[in-house]
Write an enzyme that holds these catalytic residues in place. Sequence first.
Site, short mmCIF file in Angstrom:
data_model
loop_
_atom_site.label_atom_id
_atom_site.label_comp_id
_atom_site.label_asym_id
_atom_site.label_seq_id
_atom_site.Cartn_x
_atom_site.Cartn_y
_atom_site.Cartn_z
N ASP A 1 0.64 -1.26 0.11
CA ASP A 1 0.07 0.07 0.04
C ASP A 1 0.83 1.16 -0.05
O ASP A 1 0.28 2.24 0.07
CB ASP A 1 -0.96 0.19 1.19
N HIS B 1 3.11 2.03 2.22
CA HIS B 1 3.66 2.62 3.52
C HIS B 1 5.27 2.45 3.48
O HIS B 1 6.03 1.51 3.13
CB HIS B 1 2.79 1.97 4.65
N GLU C 1 1.02 4.41 7.41
CA GLU C 1 0.14 3.77 6.28
C GLU C 1 -0.43 4.92 5.67
O GLU C 1 -0.19 6.14 5.78
CB GLU C 1 -0.88 2.99 7.16
P1 PGA Z 1 8.67 -6.92 3.61
O1 PGA Z 1 7.60 -5.63 4.31
O2 PGA Z 1 9.96 -6.39 3.23
O3 PGA Z 1 8.41 -8.15 4.42
O4 PGA Z 1 7.49 -6.92 2.23
C1 PGA Z 1 8.03 -4.45 3.73
C2 PGA Z 1 7.38 -3.33 4.56
O5 PGA Z 1 6.15 -3.71 4.82
O6 PGA Z 1 7.83 -2.33 4.89
#
Ligand code: PGA
Length: 261
Positions: free
Chosen positions: A136, A138, A143
């Site tokens: 998304d 973030h 968020e």
């Molecule tokens: P991920 O998480 O590297 O496990 O995809 C990234 C994030 O949510 O910042």
Amino acid sequence: MEVVIVPDAKAGGELIAGAMAELLRHKPTALLGVATGSTPLPIYQALAAQVSSGAVEVSRARIAQLDEYVGLPAEHPESYRSVLRREVLEPLGIGMDAFMGPDGTAEDVRGACEAYDRALAEAGGVDLQLLGIGTDGHIGFNEPCSSLASRTRIKTLTEQTRIDNARFFDGDIGQVPHHVITQGIGTILEARHLVLLATGEGKADAVAATVEGPVAAVCPASALQLHPHATVVVDEGAASKLKFADYFRHTFANKPDWQGI
Ligand code: PGA
């Protein structure tokens, strides 16, 4: 911002670890901002390999945390402090005395957030901040619709993020905390160099919005466009929705060797 398209996650990890090693050669006491999640692991592995081979020395490096769960004891195996100790500090041979992070167990959470922002500034600021990105958009736990000027603060996790993170808590969403402390977007933008790594097609829409979309709180990572030294490293999957992919490939292939990322 600079966009670098690499063949795979391992190459991305090596490129970024190389930049960290270069920074540490110039500034052995550099404050490195680190991220949790699956994506940055190849960076930590590549940096640990450089340390083992003697290519870089990290004995005076300092490490700063990006975000933390609220309410998990620091020694809980899934507190981000514990995760970073296992995945970053121990493999690099860096002691916890060189580590700084927000206190997720503080009764006065707001005070703990303000204290962490102050501590980062008093430490001279983060030299290089590693970032992952959510599907998304973030960064940290900022968020969508987080203020682009936000400081370190408490955030309430979305249900989707708690579902995503349940994999670290025996698949039991009931164990995933509802609240986190995260460096704000304004805080993150104060680091001297931002390096975001994204891998896999699942991140392609978020990467396209970050790099080629407008600066907008709905995609928190788009705030990197406001930073004078931001590098976005993506594999072919994560780059697959970039309209300017050929331009990014051409400029990286032709930049001066001494320039680094
Ligand atoms: P991920 O998480 O590297 O496990 O995809 C990234 C994030 O949510 O910042």
